[in-house]
Design a protein around this motif. Structure first.
Motif, PDB file in Angstrom:
ATOM      1  N   GLN A   1       3.215   2.050   0.060  1.00 37.28           N
ATOM      2  CA  GLN A   1       4.199   2.965  -0.562  1.00 37.28           C
ATOM      3  C   GLN A   1       5.625   2.595  -0.157  1.00 37.28           C
ATOM      4  O   GLN A   1       6.567   2.808  -0.917  1.00 37.28           O
ATOM      5  CB  GLN A   1       3.923   4.427  -0.149  1.00 37.28           C
ATOM      6  CG  GLN A   1       2.669   5.050  -0.750  1.00 37.28           C
ATOM      7  CD  GLN A   1       2.687   5.011  -2.273  1.00 37.28           C
ATOM      8  OE1 GLN A   1       3.709   5.232  -2.902  1.00 37.28           O
ATOM      9  NE2 GLN A   1       1.542   4.682  -2.881  1.00 37.28           N
ATOM     10  N   ASP A   2       5.764   2.023   1.069  1.00 32.65           N
ATOM     11  CA  ASP A   2       7.101   1.654   1.555  1.00 32.65           C
ATOM     12  C   ASP A   2       7.658   0.418   0.854  1.00 32.65           C
ATOM     13  O   ASP A   2       8.828   0.076   1.031  1.00 32.65           O
ATOM     14  CB  ASP A   2       7.058   1.351   3.079  1.00 32.65           C
ATOM     15  CG  ASP A   2       7.049   2.641   3.891  1.00 32.65           C
ATOM     16  OD1 ASP A   2       7.285   3.705   3.297  1.00 32.65           O
ATOM     17  OD2 ASP A   2       6.814   2.571   5.120  1.00 32.65           O
ATOM     18  N   MET A   3       6.843  -0.259   0.080  1.00 30.72           N
ATOM     19  CA  MET A   3       7.307  -1.488  -0.565  1.00 30.72           C
ATOM     20  C   MET A   3       8.274  -1.154  -1.694  1.00 30.72           C
ATOM     21  O   MET A   3       8.161  -0.116  -2.343  1.00 30.72           O
ATOM     22  CB  MET A   3       6.122  -2.310  -1.090  1.00 30.72           C
ATOM     23  CG  MET A   3       5.257  -2.863   0.028  1.00 30.72           C
ATOM     24  SD  MET A   3       3.759  -3.644  -0.584  1.00 30.72           S
ATOM     25  CE  MET A   3       4.205  -5.337  -0.522  1.00 30.72           C
ATOM     26  N   ASP A   4       9.220  -2.066  -1.939  1.00 29.13           N
ATOM     27  CA  ASP A   4      10.259  -1.828  -2.959  1.00 29.13           C
ATOM     28  C   ASP A   4       9.761  -2.113  -4.366  1.00 29.13           C
ATOM     29  O   ASP A   4       9.958  -1.323  -5.277  1.00 29.13           O
ATOM     30  CB  ASP A   4      11.479  -2.736  -2.681  1.00 29.13           C
ATOM     31  CG  ASP A   4      12.251  -2.267  -1.456  1.00 29.13           C
ATOM     32  OD1 ASP A   4      12.272  -1.046  -1.225  1.00 29.13           O
ATOM     33  OD2 ASP A   4      12.806  -3.126  -0.731  1.00 29.13           O
ATOM     34  N   SER A   5       9.133  -3.269  -4.517  1.00 27.41           N
ATOM     35  CA  SER A   5       8.816  -3.722  -5.877  1.00 27.41           C
ATOM     36  C   SER A   5       7.404  -3.299  -6.279  1.00 27.41           C
ATOM     37  O   SER A   5       6.447  -3.468  -5.510  1.00 27.41           O
ATOM     38  CB  SER A   5       8.981  -5.242  -5.921  1.00 27.41           C
ATOM     39  OG  SER A   5       7.951  -5.842  -6.632  1.00 27.41           O
ATOM     40  N   ASP A   6       7.307  -2.771  -7.500  1.00 23.45           N
ATOM     41  CA  ASP A   6       5.985  -2.360  -8.028  1.00 23.45           C
ATOM     42  C   ASP A   6       5.048  -3.558  -8.141  1.00 23.45           C
ATOM     43  O   ASP A   6       3.860  -3.461  -7.865  1.00 23.45           O
ATOM     44  CB  ASP A   6       6.152  -1.698  -9.408  1.00 23.45           C
ATOM     45  CG  ASP A   6       6.583  -0.237  -9.256  1.00 23.45           C
ATOM     46  OD1 ASP A   6       6.578   0.254  -8.104  1.00 23.45           O
ATOM     47  OD2 ASP A   6       6.944   0.390 -10.268  1.00 23.45           O
ATOM     48  N   GLU A   7       5.612  -4.689  -8.530  1.00 26.00           N
ATOM     49  CA  GLU A   7       4.799  -5.913  -8.661  1.00 26.00           C
ATOM     50  C   GLU A   7       4.142  -6.233  -7.311  1.00 26.00           C
ATOM     51  O   GLU A   7       2.963  -6.581  -7.250  1.00 26.00           O
ATOM     52  CB  GLU A   7       5.671  -7.098  -9.099  1.00 26.00           C
ATOM     53  CG  GLU A   7       6.276  -6.953 -10.482  1.00 26.00           C
ATOM     54  CD  GLU A   7       5.415  -7.579 -11.566  1.00 26.00           C
ATOM     55  OE1 GLU A   7       4.497  -8.350 -11.234  1.00 26.00           O
ATOM     56  OE2 GLU A   7       5.647  -7.268 -12.751  1.00 26.00           O
ATOM     57  N   ASN A   8       4.937  -6.124  -6.239  1.00 28.46           N
ATOM     58  CA  ASN A   8       4.403  -6.414  -4.900  1.00 28.46           C
ATOM     59  C   ASN A   8       3.352  -5.380  -4.493  1.00 28.46           C
ATOM     60  O   ASN A   8       2.371  -5.708  -3.821  1.00 28.46           O
ATOM     61  CB  ASN A   8       5.532  -6.451  -3.867  1.00 28.46           C
ATOM     62  CG  ASN A   8       6.385  -7.700  -4.017  1.00 28.46           C
ATOM     63  OD1 ASN A   8       5.917  -8.713  -4.529  1.00 28.46           O
ATOM     64  ND2 ASN A   8       7.640  -7.636  -3.608  1.00 28.46           N
ATOM     65  N   LYS A   9       3.586  -4.108  -4.900  1.00 30.45           N
ATOM     66  CA  LYS A   9       2.598  -3.050  -4.579  1.00 30.45           C
ATOM     67  C   LYS A   9       1.266  -3.386  -5.237  1.00 30.45           C
ATOM     68  O   LYS A   9       0.207  -3.275  -4.612  1.00 30.45           O
ATOM     69  CB  LYS A   9       3.098  -1.687  -5.086  1.00 30.45           C
ATOM     70  CG  LYS A   9       4.180  -1.060  -4.209  1.00 30.45           C
ATOM     71  CD  LYS A   9       4.596   0.284  -4.770  1.00 30.45           C
ATOM     72  CE  LYS A   9       5.780   0.838  -3.983  1.00 30.45           C
ATOM     73  NZ  LYS A   9       6.322   2.076  -4.571  1.00 30.45           N
ATOM     74  N   ILE A  10       1.341  -3.795  -6.517  1.00 29.46           N
ATOM     75  CA  ILE A  10       0.105  -4.133  -7.241  1.00 29.46           C
ATOM     76  C   ILE A  10      -0.595  -5.290  -6.527  1.00 29.46           C
ATOM     77  O   ILE A  10      -1.811  -5.246  -6.294  1.00 29.46           O
ATOM     78  CB  ILE A  10       0.430  -4.507  -8.714  1.00 29.46           C
ATOM     79  CG1 ILE A  10       0.988  -3.277  -9.439  1.00 29.46           C
ATOM     80  CG2 ILE A  10      -0.798  -5.054  -9.428  1.00 29.46           C
ATOM     81  CD1 ILE A  10       1.678  -3.580 -10.762  1.00 29.46           C
ATOM     82  N   GLN A  11       0.202  -6.292  -6.143  1.00 28.10           N
ATOM     83  CA  GLN A  11      -0.366  -7.465  -5.434  1.00 28.10           C
ATOM     84  C   GLN A  11      -1.050  -7.027  -4.138  1.00 28.10           C
ATOM     85  O   GLN A  11      -2.153  -7.480  -3.810  1.00 28.10           O
ATOM     86  CB  GLN A  11       0.766  -8.465  -5.126  1.00 28.10           C
ATOM     87  CG  GLN A  11       0.247  -9.832  -4.689  1.00 28.10           C
ATOM     88  CD  GLN A  11       1.392 -10.765  -4.289  1.00 28.10           C
ATOM     89  OE1 GLN A  11       2.520 -10.599  -4.738  1.00 28.10           O
ATOM     90  NE2 GLN A  11       1.103 -11.738  -3.446  1.00 28.10           N
ATOM     91  N   ALA A  12      -0.396  -6.081  -3.433  1.00 25.36           N
ATOM     92  CA  ALA A  12      -0.946  -5.604  -2.155  1.00 25.36           C
ATOM     93  C   ALA A  12      -2.257  -4.854  -2.380  1.00 25.36           C
ATOM     94  O   ALA A  12      -3.245  -5.072  -1.666  1.00 25.36           O
ATOM     95  CB  ALA A  12       0.074  -4.697  -1.459  1.00 25.36           C
ATOM     96  N   TYR A  13      -2.276  -3.974  -3.389  1.00 31.55           N
ATOM     97  CA  TYR A  13      -3.508  -3.209  -3.672  1.00 31.55           C
ATOM     98  C   TYR A  13      -4.647  -4.160  -4.054  1.00 31.55           C
ATOM     99  O   TYR A  13      -5.795  -3.981  -3.653  1.00 31.55           O
ATOM    100  CB  TYR A  13      -3.259  -2.203  -4.808  1.00 31.55           C
ATOM    101  CG  TYR A  13      -2.529  -0.952  -4.338  1.00 31.55           C
ATOM    102  CD1 TYR A  13      -2.999  -0.220  -3.237  1.00 31.55           C
ATOM    103  CD2 TYR A  13      -1.403  -0.484  -5.023  1.00 31.55           C
ATOM    104  CE1 TYR A  13      -2.338   0.934  -2.823  1.00 31.55           C
ATOM    105  CE2 TYR A  13      -0.739   0.653  -4.624  1.00 31.55           C
ATOM    106  CZ  TYR A  13      -1.204   1.362  -3.502  1.00 31.55           C
ATOM    107  OH  TYR A  13      -0.563   2.496  -3.082  1.00 31.55           O
ATOM    108  N   VAL A  14      -4.298  -5.180  -4.865  1.00 31.77           N
ATOM    109  CA  VAL A  14      -5.319  -6.150  -5.292  1.00 31.77           C
ATOM    110  C   VAL A  14      -5.875  -6.885  -4.067  1.00 31.77           C
ATOM    111  O   VAL A  14      -7.090  -7.067  -3.936  1.00 31.77           O
ATOM    112  CB  VAL A  14      -4.720  -7.147  -6.318  1.00 31.77           C
ATOM    113  CG1 VAL A  14      -5.637  -8.353  -6.496  1.00 31.77           C
ATOM    114  CG2 VAL A  14      -4.491  -6.455  -7.649  1.00 31.77           C
TER     115      VAL A  14
END
Length: 468
Positions: free
Chosen positions: A408-421
């Motif tokens: 949740q602390d991440m800035d970019s949504d793209e990076n969040k998706i990458q992290a969840y994946v």
């Protein structure tokens, strides 16, 4: 007639003449069997025959004893004889020994048939260090002869200061001794005699090399920053040497070019940079010493990193400083200056720290680290995100709640998706994907759908299909 070598006979005859006190006749006999060495600078004392002659002559000279009627006269005589079977007692009498015929005879044989090392060693044995040095200079002997014949005997007999004084008396600028002094320093370094090395470097006024030796005294053998805390005087000495060097350079820049060819040179910019390193190392030492004393210290590495090492070691110092404070914020300022001053790869250091915090299960501190990084003012847009992604790459077993907080602390949504994946949280990846701009959302959801299919997650696969 029998074709035998007559050398042995001449030598025996010469020795017989010597013992009879017939010096001129002995010279004549020895002239037939002794030969000068091929190389005067070889590192030995010449032929055994010459050594025998000199040894005999040295043992023949009797010390001068002033006879009186005192009861102790005979005792004094005995003591004098015991103390010197050689010339050393007479030698002390302001060179009176030089007028002694046996002494002159020794020199005759050494100069005619001995090596430079033999002559120099003879002078040294009889406390004629000045003569030894002058002989070395006049013959331009190599530095090995200086080390073997003068330098080693001087420090072994505690006469290093005497040697230094004589070197300075003969040549106040020490230029003619430069080659010999540098060779002596190399020899001491090979032998690990760093205290004598430091003494010689100070005498040479070779401040840059003296500072380098002080760095070794500071770092060598220390197992903890508590130990380094007790060695901080060496840091002050490094600074003193470098400051004196800077003064000398600025004083000489107005005049002619410095003639000091054998002292190590360094540009004023480099010296200032080294002084800055020493200041920073002092700050690091005080900080880590305090951490170790208060028990907040966690890291125990095999070698102790300091700022005097290579870039990897400097990065280790930055990591250590961030991790060992009471909290991340406490050491971050010093670590940040280390990263800035040495232009180190900041993201790499922060990622290293974050991984260490995951190992220690201090997930809230990772968030504090990200806050510090973002507030530092020099972080690139994705630095914080990359730190988290690097952690997730290595650790898949972070507790769910902490993991969600980090992502949740991440800035970019793209990076969040990458992290969840990466963490196989496909449902969360889907939820962030659908919030994107339409065409991008379609691509992302399709990607999540494929992943769900290959991992057998029918629920997420169905949701994706329905949305699409």
């Amino acid at each position: 007639k029998s074709g035998l070598d007559p050398g042995g006979a001449w030598h025996a005859w010469g020795m017989a003449c010597l013992k009879a006190g017939n010096l001129s006749s002995a010279r004549e006999k020895f002239n037939r069997c002794l030969k000068p060495p091929m190389d005067l600078n070889q590192l030995n004392h010449g032929s055994r025959l010459v050594q025998d002659v000199v040894q005999y002559l040295e043992s023949t000279v009797k010390p001068i004893v002033i006879a009186d009627d005192d009861y102790f006269a005979t005792l004094r005589e005995l003591e004098a004889t015991l103390r010197t079977r050689s010339l050393s007692l007479e030698m002390m009498c302001e060179g009176k020994i030089q007028h002694n015929s046996y002494y002159q005879e020794c020199l005759f044989y050494l100069h005619s048939y001995g090596t430079n090392l033999a002559i120099i060693s003879f002078y040294m044995r009889h406390d004629c260090m000045r003569e030894a040095l002058l002989h070395l200079l006049n013959k331009e002997s190599p530095s090995e002869v200086f080390i073997e014949g003068i330098f080693i005997p001087s420090y072994e007999s505690g006469k290093l200061h005497m040697l230094e004084n004589l070197l300075e008396t003969i040549d106040p600028g020490l230029e003619s001794w430069g080659v010999y002094l540098i060779a002596a320093c190399k020899y001491l370094q090979r032998k690990n005699y760093y205290h004598i090395l430091y003494e010689v470097q100070q005498f040479m006024k070779d401040h840059v090399r003296a500072a380098m030796t002080c760095i070794r005294f500071f770092t060598h053998g220390a197992k903890s920053y508590t130990e380094l805390g007790g060695k901080q005087t060496w840091l002050l000495k490094i600074k003193d040497h470098l400051k004196v060097y800077l003064q000398e350079v600025s004083r000489s820049s107005g005049r002619k070019k410095m003639a000091f060819t054998f002292r190590k040179k360094m540009s004023a910019t480099d010296v200032s940079r080294h002084i800055n390193t020493v200041d920073l190392q002092m700050e690091v030492t005080k900080f880590l010493h305090r951490c170790e004393s208060s028990g907040t210290s966690q890291m125990t590495g095999s070698s102790l990193p300091t700022l005097f090492g290579n870039n990897n070691m400097k990065m280790d110092v930055a990591c250590k400083v961030i991790l060992e404070g009471k909290n991340i914020e406490e050491g971050f300022g010093i670590a940040f200056r280390v990263l800035q001053d040495f232009q180190l790869e900041a993201t790499e250091v922060y990622s290293k720290v974050a991984k260490q915090l995951v190992k220690q299960q201090k997930y809230s501190e990772i968030r504090q680290l990200l806050k510090c990084v973002n507030e530092s003012g020099v972080a690139a847009k994705n630095d914080g995100d990359n730190i988290i992604l690097n952690c997730l790459n290595e650790f898949k077993n972070i507790p769910a709640e902490d993991l969600d907080n980090l992502i949740q602390d991440m800035d970019s949504d793209e990076n969040k998706i990458q992290a969840y994946v990466m963490c196989n949280k496909l449902r969360s990846a889907y939820l962030v994907s659908v919030r994107q701009e339409k065409t991008r959302a379609v691509q992302l959801v399709q990607h999540v759908q494929q992943l769900a299919e290959s991992s057998g997650d029918d629920v997420v696969k169905a949701i994706c299909a329905q949305w699409l």
